[in-house]
Design a protein around this motif. Sequence first.
Motif, PDB file in Angstrom:
ATOM      1  N   GLU A  71      11.639  58.391 -55.688  1.00  0.00           N
ATOM      2  CA  GLU A  71      10.390  58.933 -55.146  1.00  0.00           C
ATOM      3  C   GLU A  71       9.220  57.965 -55.332  1.00  0.00           C
ATOM      4  OE1 GLU A  71       9.527  62.859 -56.696  1.00  0.00           O
ATOM      5  OE2 GLU A  71      11.672  63.303 -56.825  1.00  0.00           O
ATOM      6  N   TYR A  72       9.410  56.930 -56.130  1.00  0.00           N
ATOM      7  CA  TYR A  72       8.323  55.996 -56.472  1.00  0.00           C
ATOM      8  C   TYR A  72       8.785  54.574 -56.198  1.00  0.00           C
ATOM      9  CZ  TYR A  72       6.750  60.168 -58.854  1.00  0.00           C
ATOM     10  OH  TYR A  72       6.376  61.461 -59.127  1.00  0.00           O
ATOM     11  N   GLU A  73       8.216  53.959 -55.177  1.00  0.00           N
ATOM     12  CA  GLU A  73       8.639  52.603 -54.827  1.00  0.00           C
ATOM     13  C   GLU A  73       8.276  51.593 -55.907  1.00  0.00           C
ATOM     14  OE1 GLU A  73       5.367  50.863 -51.855  1.00  0.00           O
ATOM     15  OE2 GLU A  73       6.179  52.806 -51.233  1.00  0.00           O
ATOM     16  N   ASN A  74       7.310  51.935 -56.741  1.00  0.00           N
ATOM     17  CA  ASN A  74       6.891  51.029 -57.809  1.00  0.00           C
ATOM     18  C   ASN A  74       7.460  51.450 -59.174  1.00  0.00           C
ATOM     19  OD1 ASN A  74       5.345  53.352 -58.092  1.00  0.00           O
ATOM     20  ND2 ASN A  74       3.490  52.261 -58.674  1.00  0.00           N
ATOM     21  N   PHE A  75       8.544  52.215 -59.160  1.00  0.00           N
ATOM     22  CA  PHE A  75       9.092  52.792 -60.394  1.00  0.00           C
ATOM     23  C   PHE A  75       9.330  51.736 -61.476  1.00  0.00           C
ATOM     24  CE2 PHE A  75      12.540  54.145 -63.172  1.00  0.00           C
ATOM     25  CZ  PHE A  75      12.086  55.384 -63.593  1.00  0.00           C
ATOM     26  N   TRP A  76      10.109  50.684 -61.162  1.00  0.00           N
ATOM     27  CA  TRP A  76      10.469  49.717 -62.202  1.00  0.00           C
ATOM     28  C   TRP A  76       9.281  48.864 -62.639  1.00  0.00           C
ATOM     29  CZ3 TRP A  76      13.959  50.838 -65.322  1.00  0.00           C
ATOM     30  CH2 TRP A  76      15.097  51.517 -64.920  1.00  0.00           C
ATOM     31  N   CYS A  77       8.371  48.593 -61.733  1.00  0.00           N
ATOM     32  CA  CYS A  77       7.169  47.836 -62.119  1.00  0.00           C
ATOM     33  C   CYS A  77       6.300  48.675 -63.059  1.00  0.00           C
ATOM     34  CB  CYS A  77       6.386  47.418 -60.885  1.00  0.00           C
ATOM     35  SG  CYS A  77       7.298  46.258 -59.840  1.00  0.00           S
ATOM     36  N   ALA A  78       6.190  49.975 -62.776  1.00  0.00           N
ATOM     37  CA  ALA A  78       5.424  50.864 -63.654  1.00  0.00           C
ATOM     38  C   ALA A  78       6.100  50.982 -65.016  1.00  0.00           C
ATOM     39  CB  ALA A  78       5.267  52.239 -63.006  1.00  0.00           C
ATOM     40  N   LYS A  79       7.414  51.069 -65.017  1.00  0.00           N
ATOM     41  CA  LYS A  79       8.149  51.169 -66.283  1.00  0.00           C
ATOM     42  C   LYS A  79       8.005  49.894 -67.106  1.00  0.00           C
ATOM     43  CE  LYS A  79       9.518  55.315 -66.000  1.00  0.00           C
ATOM     44  NZ  LYS A  79       9.142  56.308 -67.014  1.00  0.00           N
ATOM     45  N   LEU A  80       8.093  48.746 -66.448  1.00  0.00           N
ATOM     46  CA  LEU A  80       7.909  47.482 -67.159  1.00  0.00           C
ATOM     47  C   LEU A  80       6.500  47.393 -67.739  1.00  0.00           C
ATOM     48  CD1 LEU A  80       8.655  44.617 -68.053  1.00  0.00           C
ATOM     49  CD2 LEU A  80       8.050  43.840 -65.735  1.00  0.00           C
ATOM     50  N   THR A  81       5.513  47.710 -66.933  1.00  0.00           N
ATOM     51  CA  THR A  81       4.127  47.636 -67.400  1.00  0.00           C
ATOM     52  C   THR A  81       3.887  48.599 -68.557  1.00  0.00           C
ATOM     53  OG1 THR A  81       3.415  47.001 -65.179  1.00  0.00           O
ATOM     54  CG2 THR A  81       1.708  47.795 -66.698  1.00  0.00           C
ATOM     55  N   GLY A  82       4.340  49.844 -68.421  1.00  0.00           N
ATOM     56  CA  GLY A  82       4.172  50.821 -69.499  1.00  0.00           C
ATOM     57  C   GLY A  82       4.853  50.379 -70.779  1.00  0.00           C
ATOM     58  N   THR A  83       6.042  49.829 -70.639  1.00  0.00           N
ATOM     59  CA  THR A  83       6.774  49.354 -71.811  1.00  0.00           C
ATOM     60  C   THR A  83       6.028  48.215 -72.493  1.00  0.00           C
ATOM     61  OG1 THR A  83       8.886  50.035 -70.840  1.00  0.00           O
ATOM     62  CG2 THR A  83       8.969  48.374 -72.593  1.00  0.00           C
ATOM     63  N   VAL A  84       5.527  47.276 -71.713  1.00  0.00           N
ATOM     64  CA  VAL A  84       4.782  46.148 -72.288  1.00  0.00           C
ATOM     65  C   VAL A  84       3.492  46.645 -72.957  1.00  0.00           C
ATOM     66  CG1 VAL A  84       3.517  44.025 -71.721  1.00  0.00           C
ATOM     67  CG2 VAL A  84       5.807  44.417 -70.781  1.00  0.00           C
ATOM     68  N   ILE A 125       2.216  56.904 -65.960  1.00  0.00           N
ATOM     69  CA  ILE A 125       1.704  57.964 -65.083  1.00  0.00           C
ATOM     70  C   ILE A 125       0.641  57.403 -64.154  1.00  0.00           C
ATOM     71  CG2 ILE A 125       0.310  60.082 -65.014  1.00  0.00           C
ATOM     72  CD1 ILE A 125       1.769  60.959 -67.573  1.00  0.00           C
ATOM     73  N   ARG A 126      -0.289  56.663 -64.731  1.00  0.00           N
ATOM     74  CA  ARG A 126      -1.379  56.085 -63.923  1.00  0.00           C
ATOM     75  C   ARG A 126      -0.821  55.172 -62.828  1.00  0.00           C
ATOM     76  NH1 ARG A 126      -6.867  57.305 -65.122  1.00  0.00           N
ATOM     77  NH2 ARG A 126      -7.055  55.550 -63.722  1.00  0.00           N
ATOM     78  N   LEU A 127       0.155  54.347 -63.181  1.00  0.00           N
ATOM     79  CA  LEU A 127       0.707  53.405 -62.219  1.00  0.00           C
ATOM     80  C   LEU A 127       1.571  54.085 -61.169  1.00  0.00           C
ATOM     81  CD1 LEU A 127       1.549  50.541 -64.694  1.00  0.00           C
ATOM     82  CD2 LEU A 127      -0.213  50.509 -62.922  1.00  0.00           C
ATOM     83  N   LEU A 128       2.368  55.050 -61.579  1.00  0.00           N
ATOM     84  CA  LEU A 128       3.228  55.744 -60.622  1.00  0.00           C
ATOM     85  C   LEU A 128       2.421  56.558 -59.619  1.00  0.00           C
ATOM     86  CD1 LEU A 128       6.099  56.770 -63.030  1.00  0.00           C
ATOM     87  CD2 LEU A 128       6.266  55.143 -61.127  1.00  0.00           C
ATOM     88  N   ASN A 129       1.270  57.034 -60.025  1.00  0.00           N
ATOM     89  CA  ASN A 129       0.414  57.799 -59.130  1.00  0.00           C
ATOM     90  C   ASN A 129      -0.632  56.948 -58.432  1.00  0.00           C
ATOM     91  OD1 ASN A 129       1.372  60.472 -59.322  1.00  0.00           O
ATOM     92  ND2 ASN A 129       0.579  60.552 -61.400  1.00  0.00           N
ATOM     93  N   GLY A 130      -0.747  55.702 -58.828  1.00  0.00           N
ATOM     94  CA  GLY A 130      -1.817  54.853 -58.311  1.00  0.00           C
ATOM     95  C   GLY A 130      -1.371  53.949 -57.187  1.00  0.00           C
ATOM     96  N   ASN A 131      -1.881  52.739 -57.231  1.00  0.00           N
ATOM     97  CA  ASN A 131      -1.658  51.734 -56.200  1.00  0.00           C
ATOM     98  C   ASN A 131      -0.193  51.316 -56.163  1.00  0.00           C
ATOM     99  OD1 ASN A 131      -1.662  49.547 -54.520  1.00  0.00           O
ATOM    100  ND2 ASN A 131      -3.176  48.379 -55.671  1.00  0.00           N
ATOM    101  N   LYS A 132       0.465  51.608 -55.081  1.00  0.00           N
ATOM    102  CA  LYS A 132       1.891  51.277 -54.939  1.00  0.00           C
ATOM    103  C   LYS A 132       2.101  49.805 -54.603  1.00  0.00           C
ATOM    104  CE  LYS A 132       2.846  55.735 -55.125  1.00  0.00           C
ATOM    105  NZ  LYS A 132       2.275  56.320 -56.261  1.00  0.00           N
ATOM    106  N   SER A 133       1.076  49.140 -54.107  1.00  0.00           N
ATOM    107  CA  SER A 133       1.245  47.769 -53.630  1.00  0.00           C
ATOM    108  C   SER A 133       1.270  46.727 -54.750  1.00  0.00           C
ATOM    109  CB  SER A 133       0.145  47.427 -52.627  1.00  0.00           C
ATOM    110  OG  SER A 133      -1.106  47.432 -53.269  1.00  0.00           O
ATOM    111  N   PHE A 134       0.988  47.127 -56.004  1.00  0.00           N
ATOM    112  CA  PHE A 134       0.999  46.137 -57.085  1.00  0.00           C
ATOM    113  C   PHE A 134       2.413  45.672 -57.388  1.00  0.00           C
ATOM    114  CE2 PHE A 134       2.324  49.463 -59.932  1.00  0.00           C
ATOM    115  CZ  PHE A 134       2.921  48.812 -60.992  1.00  0.00           C
ATOM    116  N   CYS A 135       3.391  46.438 -56.981  1.00  0.00           N
ATOM    117  CA  CYS A 135       4.784  46.131 -57.297  1.00  0.00           C
ATOM    118  C   CYS A 135       5.401  45.300 -56.177  1.00  0.00           C
ATOM    119  CB  CYS A 135       5.581  47.420 -57.494  1.00  0.00           C
ATOM    120  SG  CYS A 135       7.252  47.124 -58.083  1.00  0.00           S
ATOM    121  N   LYS A 136       5.562  44.030 -56.430  1.00  0.00           N
ATOM    122  CA  LYS A 136       6.100  43.136 -55.408  1.00  0.00           C
ATOM    123  C   LYS A 136       7.626  43.060 -55.441  1.00  0.00           C
ATOM    124  CE  LYS A 136       1.999  42.126 -54.077  1.00  0.00           C
ATOM    125  NZ  LYS A 136       1.420  42.995 -53.093  1.00  0.00           N
TER     126      LYS A 136
END
Length: 175
Positions: A71-84, A125-136
């Motif tokens: 459901e979230y095209e930026n899922f793994w980028c958000a997970k990586l960012t949150g983890t870091v 949460i912020r990233l998954l609900n926010g700007n989807k384009s940050f995840c390349k």
Amino acid sequence: MKKSLLLWQICGFVFTVIAGTLLHFLYDWSNQSIVAALFSAVNESVWEHMKLLFFPMFLFALTENRLIGKEYENFWCAKLTGTVVGLSVIPILYYTVAGIFGTSPDWFNIVIFLLAAGAAYFSEIRLLNGNKSFCKSPPVALAVLCLIAAAFAVLTFAPPKIPLFRDPVTGSYGV
């Protein structure tokens, strides 16, 4: 925000706190098993405490991805960012408190862990609900998470002799 995302992130936080706490003791409970050493704390160093956050978060992300990740095209980028973010909070707070007071009491180390997990999941949460384009490149984000996992495993057995890896109780490094 999707209500289900908030529920998933709360469950992730709870899972991470419980699993991380159990991983703190697993190495000793397993009679110092080499397998347990790969993902649980082998000493009281800051590095080993960072593992307690990383591995439950990564396991939960793998599970969460199968159930809601699509459901979230930026899922793994958000997970990586949150983890870091979470991994960064641990040494920043620990060394700040230890620098000011000369030590970081055990009760505050627990608070640090809770704050790190909270910051990580809040960031997600912020990233998954926010700007989807940050995840390349979601596959690259997942690959980086796998590299972090490998670094935790390898550096448990071959840690550099720097304070991040030093057990403040025994003065030892790694296994």
